[in-house]
Design a protein around this motif. Structure first.
Motif, mmCIF file in Angstrom:
data_model
loop_
_atom_site.group_PDB
_atom_site.id
_atom_site.type_symbol
_atom_site.label_atom_id
_atom_site.label_comp_id
_atom_site.label_asym_id
_atom_site.label_seq_id
_atom_site.Cartn_x
_atom_site.Cartn_y
_atom_site.Cartn_z
ATOM 1 N N LEU A 240 0.836 -1.208 0.000
ATOM 2 C CA LEU A 240 0.000 0.000 0.000
ATOM 3 C C LEU A 240 0.871 1.257 0.000
ATOM 4 N N ILE A 241 1.834 1.315 0.914
ATOM 5 C CA ILE A 241 2.697 2.497 1.005
ATOM 6 C C ILE A 241 3.592 2.607 -0.230
ATOM 7 N N ALA A 242 4.149 1.481 -0.671
ATOM 8 C CA ALA A 242 5.012 1.504 -1.856
ATOM 9 C C ALA A 242 4.242 1.950 -3.086
ATOM 10 N N SER A 243 2.983 1.546 -3.201
ATOM 11 C CA SER A 243 2.149 1.944 -4.348
ATOM 12 C C SER A 243 1.920 3.444 -4.360
ATOM 13 N N TYR A 244 1.692 4.005 -3.182
ATOM 14 C CA TYR A 244 1.514 5.461 -3.090
ATOM 15 C C TYR A 244 2.767 6.189 -3.547
ATOM 16 N N VAL A 245 3.917 5.722 -3.062
ATOM 17 C CA VAL A 245 5.191 6.344 -3.447
ATOM 18 C C VAL A 245 5.410 6.229 -4.948
ATOM 19 N N LEU A 246 5.154 5.040 -5.497
ATOM 20 C CA LEU A 246 5.349 4.824 -6.934
ATOM 21 C C LEU A 246 4.468 5.743 -7.763
ATOM 22 N N ALA A 247 3.189 5.839 -7.405
ATOM 23 C CA ALA A 247 2.254 6.657 -8.177
ATOM 24 C C ALA A 247 2.634 8.135 -8.133
ATOM 25 N N LYS A 248 2.967 8.627 -6.938
ATOM 26 C CA LYS A 248 3.312 10.046 -6.807
ATOM 27 C C LYS A 248 4.638 10.358 -7.498
ATOM 28 N N LEU A 249 5.586 9.422 -7.433
ATOM 29 C CA LEU A 249 6.860 9.633 -8.118
ATOM 30 C C LEU A 249 6.670 9.620 -9.630
ATOM 31 N N GLU A 250 5.830 8.735 -10.101
ATOM 32 C CA GLU A 250 5.547 8.685 -11.539
ATOM 33 C C GLU A 250 4.891 9.982 -12.002
ATOM 34 N N GLN A 251 3.941 10.498 -11.216
ATOM 35 C CA GLN A 251 3.293 11.759 -11.568
ATOM 36 C C GLN A 251 4.307 12.905 -11.593
ATOM 37 N N TRP A 252 5.182 12.925 -10.608
ATOM 38 C CA TRP A 252 6.196 13.986 -10.525
ATOM 39 C C TRP A 252 7.118 13.938 -11.738
ATOM 40 N N LEU A 253 7.542 12.749 -12.139
ATOM 41 C CA LEU A 253 8.426 12.598 -13.289
ATOM 42 C C LEU A 253 7.713 12.964 -14.592
ATOM 43 N N ASN A 254 6.447 12.588 -14.713
ATOM 44 C CA ASN A 254 5.695 12.888 -15.934
ATOM 45 C C ASN A 254 5.582 14.386 -16.187
ATOM 46 N N LYS A 255 5.565 15.166 -15.114
ATOM 47 C CA LYS A 255 5.464 16.611 -15.268
ATOM 48 C C LYS A 255 6.789 17.250 -15.671
ATOM 49 N N ARG A 256 7.891 16.549 -15.467
ATOM 50 C CA ARG A 256 9.201 17.159 -15.649
ATOM 51 C C ARG A 256 10.037 16.556 -16.770
ATOM 52 N N VAL A 257 9.687 15.365 -17.216
ATOM 53 C CA VAL A 257 10.447 14.715 -18.279
ATOM 54 C C VAL A 257 9.801 15.019 -19.631
ATOM 55 N N ALA A 258 10.611 15.317 -20.602
ATOM 56 C CA ALA A 258 10.106 15.621 -21.945
ATOM 57 C C ALA A 258 9.376 14.408 -22.529
ATOM 58 N N ASP A 259 8.348 14.687 -23.342
ATOM 59 C CA ASP A 259 7.518 13.610 -23.908
ATOM 60 C C ASP A 259 8.357 12.590 -24.664
ATOM 61 N N THR A 260 9.378 13.042 -25.350
ATOM 62 C CA THR A 260 10.194 12.133 -26.165
ATOM 63 C C THR A 260 11.010 11.161 -25.304
ATOM 64 N N LEU A 261 11.197 11.498 -24.029
ATOM 65 C CA LEU A 261 12.014 10.655 -23.148
ATOM 66 C C LEU A 261 11.207 9.899 -22.092
ATOM 67 N N LYS A 262 9.899 10.158 -22.034
ATOM 68 C CA LYS A 262 9.084 9.558 -20.976
ATOM 69 C C LYS A 262 9.119 8.036 -21.006
ATOM 70 N N LEU A 263 9.050 7.451 -22.189
ATOM 71 C CA LEU A 263 8.975 5.993 -22.308
ATOM 72 C C LEU A 263 10.194 5.312 -21.709
ATOM 73 N N ILE A 264 11.365 5.928 -21.883
ATOM 74 C CA ILE A 264 12.591 5.257 -21.441
ATOM 75 C C ILE A 264 13.100 5.757 -20.085
ATOM 76 N N LEU A 265 12.458 6.791 -19.534
ATOM 77 C CA LEU A 265 12.943 7.329 -18.266
ATOM 78 C C LEU A 265 11.947 7.209 -17.105
ATOM 79 N N VAL A 266 10.673 7.550 -17.360
ATOM 80 C CA VAL A 266 9.711 7.668 -16.254
ATOM 81 C C VAL A 266 9.515 6.341 -15.518
ATOM 82 N N ALA A 267 9.091 5.316 -16.245
ATOM 83 C CA ALA A 267 8.811 4.026 -15.594
ATOM 84 C C ALA A 267 10.053 3.407 -14.963
ATOM 85 N N PRO A 268 11.184 3.345 -15.672
ATOM 86 C CA PRO A 268 12.376 2.750 -15.045
ATOM 87 C C PRO A 268 12.825 3.478 -13.778
ATOM 88 N N ILE A 269 12.835 4.812 -13.831
ATOM 89 C CA ILE A 269 13.283 5.570 -12.659
ATOM 90 C C ILE A 269 12.294 5.384 -11.500
#
Length: 471
Positions: A240-269
């Motif tokens: 439960l706690i790890a899922s919250y961290v993962l979701a919020k971190l993914e949202q934070w990265l999606n706002k800051r990573v360029a669209d062209t790099l999201k596929l190879i950076l957001v999920a792995p990071i």
């Protein structure tokens, strides 16, 4: 049942008119409305409407019980008359959230995570019950199981066991999917996160206690930092706690990573960072918290069994009214993971039966045909594990049946906890609930069922006669 525009219009008028309806949807049995002001609801008008079998407010939603099949047609006319767009359940939930307290928001979050998992969990519980019948000694033959006598059934039972155990074996994966979805992240990453926490390369959580005693817990050495190489099979809090961290971190990265790099950076990071945090901090801390919570509950029910059973049995239905009962599914799953069984869920099953018995008694004392019919159908529903029609449509409406059911559930709960009745899984919380009970406690559970059936029925009948209820 025929659906006419006047009856549906009566529902709309009773809830304060179209200006008071923010959004509307429906589930299998209920209209689910987000209202601007629930104080404008005319409850007497709703009770007199032939389409309405009951109503209640929960989690910021005003819910009107109509019945399966009929509710869809009522909803179609309702949105047409009100002139509002069709909304999804999520739309109504979001519209209703502004009325919730912080505690209600927490309960709602847990409900939104665990309710989608119920079909898998309940199905697993029922199948484990079938396996229990085939493999439990003393059911068909003295001191022997059915498969001991009929050995050709052994592999059949084993396959059922594999199918049934799958939901519990991969529970963190299921919770990861639902929790990350609720928190606004990628469900697929949630599944991966959950499965990562039960990777076969890790020490199985069920073997943790024995490994700790032997001093054989494996570790990773991260540049001098010793990290336990432990899995979290069956655990609820870590994912439960790890899922919250993962979701919020993914949202934070999606706002800051360029669209062209999201596929190879957001999920792995996101997955890599959450994974390290899970093994280093989140897992060990929440695992310890979960164990202490479980140990505390076990201590209470071991040393104060009668008191614990009376309180939980008597007030479980009150938890249902407030919606807080959703929190205890996570507790049941934690108990099963840590101790192999749960003493809370059997009380839930008896509480449901008690609600059904109180409603059934109302069928015999009521004079009004609509109430008789509603009482009978809602009692059957409660006996099969769905208490909302009985609880909100009948028992709470007249209060004394609800109090009678609380007393019956308290006595039944006190009895079975004194007898140390436990369930090896979560199943159908009604008459079929015995399938989930450990077989050598069936006798005590059946006595508890008898208490939950007889006491509310007799009390409701007596109170109806002495109070001279004319309905």
């Amino acid at each position: 049942m025929s659906i006419n525009e006047q009856s549906v219009g009566g529902i709309l008028d009773a809830v304060g008119g179209k200006d008071n309806v923010v959004s509307a949807t429906h589930c299998v049995t209920r209209l689910r409305l987000a209202l601007d002001d629930e104080g404008k609801v005319d409850k007497e008008a709703l009770e007199s409407n032939d389409l309405v079998k009951g109503f209640f407010s929960a989690n910021g939603q005003f819910q009107i019980i109509i019945g399966p099949g009929t509710v869809e047609r009522v909803y179609d006319k309702f949105v047409d008359i009100a002139g509002i767009g069709r909304a999804s359940k999520e739309d109504v939930k979001k519209a209703a959230e502004k009325h919730l307290t912080p505690l209600q928001r927490l309960v709602k979050t847990l409900a939104d995570i665990f309710i989608p998992l119920l079909p898998a969990i309940v199905t697993a519980g029922l199948l484990m019950g079938v396996n229990n019948i085939l493999t439990g000694p003393g059911i068909f033959y003295p001191n022997k199981a059915f498969i001991d006598v009929h050995t050709n059934w052994k592999d059949f039972a084993d396959i059922i066991n594999v199918i049934a155990n799958t939901s519990f074996t991969f529970l963190p994966g299921l919770i990861g999917w639902s929790a990350v979805k609720k928190f606004g992240g990628s469900e697929l990453l949630g599944i991966v996160l959950g499965l990562m926490l039960i990777n076969p390369e890790l020490l199985n959580a069920y073997a943790y206690a024995s490994a700790q005693l032997k001093g054989t817990i494996p570790h990773w050495n991260l540049f001098g930092l010793q990290v336990q190489k432990v899995g979290y099979q069956g655990q609820v809090l870590p994912i439960l706690i790890a899922s919250y961290v993962l979701a919020k971190l993914e949202q934070w990265l999606n706002k800051r990573v360029a669209d062209t790099l999201k596929l190879i950076l957001v999920a792995p990071i996101a997955l890599l960072v959450t994974g390290f945090l899970s093994f280093i901090i989140i897992g060990p801390v929440t695992f310890a918290i979960g164990r202490e919570i479980t140990n505390g509950l076990v201590f209470i029910f071991n040393h104060y069994a009668l008191l614990g059973g009376l309180i939980y049995g008597g007030f479980y239905s009150v938890l249902v009214v407030t919606g807080m009962h959703q929190m205890f599914l996570a507790v049941d799953l934690q108990l099963i993971a840590q101790t192999g069984s749960t003493f809370l869920w059997p009380i839930l099953a008896l509480s449901n039966i008690a609600q059904g018995s109180a409603a059934l008694a109302m069928m015999f004392v009521a004079k009004e045909e609509k109430l008789k019919s509603m009482s009978f159908t809602s009692a059957i529903s409660a006996y099969l594990g769905i208490t909302e029609p009985a609880m909100f449509g009948v028992n709470l409406r007249f209060r004394f049946p609800f109090i009678s059911s609380m007393i019956g559930a308290a006595l039944a709960g006190g009895w079975i906890t004194m007898q140390h009745v436990r369930a090896f899984s979560v199943g159908v919380g009604g008459l079929p609930g015995f399938l989930s009970i450990i077989t050598n406690k069936w006798g005590a559970f059946f006595i508890g069922m008898a208490i939950a059936i007889i006491v509310p029925f007799v009390l409701t009948t007596i109170l109806a006669r002495t109070r001279k209820i004319d309905v």
